[in-house]
Each structure stands twice: as structure tokens, then as C-alpha cells.
Design an enzyme around this catalytic site. Structure first.
Site, PDB file in Angstrom:
ATOM      1  N   CYS A 255      -8.387   0.545  -8.798  1.00 43.20           N
ATOM      2  CA  CYS A 255      -7.782   1.699  -8.132  1.00 43.20           C
ATOM      3  C   CYS A 255      -6.629   2.241  -8.969  1.00 43.20           C
ATOM      4  O   CYS A 255      -6.458   3.464  -9.090  1.00 43.20           O
ATOM      5  CB  CYS A 255      -7.278   1.320  -6.746  1.00 43.20           C
ATOM      6  SG  CYS A 255      -8.567   0.747  -5.617  1.00 43.20           S
TER       7      CYS A 255
ATOM      8  N   CYS B 188      -5.450  -3.351  -5.838  1.00 43.85           N
ATOM      9  CA  CYS B 188      -6.731  -3.137  -6.523  1.00 43.85           C
ATOM     10  C   CYS B 188      -6.495  -2.609  -7.943  1.00 43.85           C
ATOM     11  O   CYS B 188      -6.022  -1.484  -8.118  1.00 43.85           O
ATOM     12  CB  CYS B 188      -7.563  -2.148  -5.703  1.00 43.85           C
ATOM     13  SG  CYS B 188      -9.012  -1.505  -6.541  1.00 43.85           S
TER      14      CYS B 188
END
Length: 101
Positions: free
Chosen positions: A34, A31
Site C-alpha cells: 500500500c 501494508c
């Protein structure tokens, strides 16, 4: 301090029985958003001894992600005394994360 890796084996001790608020970061290595939030959370962990920062890898801990209803990441959850008090989804700047605390 640095962020603590949270899994189903240490969740009760590290989160439910924590003597301070816990900021949980639900993330995954694939991600990109993230990865944007990760250094901010490490800064918060280093600067704020009154808060525990925990990281939950949703790929490795799908049960915990499901327990919190996480369907999009990054997802941030603030817990106090074993209860969810704030939640947010998506990358956010440090100031907005600190406002959650």
C-alpha cells in the site's frame, strides 16, 4: 488536487454522488505494498482533475471494506455514477492504474 480520505460518513457524498469517476484505494498503514502505491495515487490525483482519488483505510473503515468484498490490499476500485466498473488487487505501476480509468 490530492487524494481524499473516505469514510462511512462522507462515502455517499464523495463517492456515490461524485460528478466524476472515483478511484478508491483500500489500504492500511501496516501494508508495505500500500505504501508503494500511495505516491502513485497522489500523482494521479494531482495530474487528473477529471478523476477523484479516494483512500479508504480498511483498519478504520472495516464496514466499507466489507461492503466492497475487500479481502486483500491494496485493492483499487473504479466507480462511475455510483457503480463499480473496475477492480484490481495488488500493487501495480502507474500505467496499469491509469488503464483502469
Amino acid at each position: 488536487m490530492s487524494a481524499v480520505s473516505i469514510n462511512k460518513n462522507n462515502f455517499s457524498q464523495q463517492v456515490m454522488h461524485s460528478d466524476r469517476p472515483v478511484l478508491l484505494d483500500f489500504w492500511a498503514p501496516w501494508c508495505s505494498h500500500c505504501r508503494t502505491v500511495a505516491p502513485i495515487l497522489e500523482e494521479i490525483a494531482a495530474e487528473r482533475a477529471d478523476v477523484k482519488v479516494g483512500k479508504v483505510n480498511v483498519t478504520e473503515e472495516p464496514e466499507l471494506a466489507s461492503q466492497f468484498g475487500v479481502t486483500s490490499i491494496p485493492a483499487l476500485v473504479v466507480m462511475r455514477e455510483g457503480r463499480v466498473v473496475k477492480q484490481a488487487v495488488g500493487a501495480r505501476p502507474k500505467e496499469r492504474i491509469l488503464e483502469m480509468l
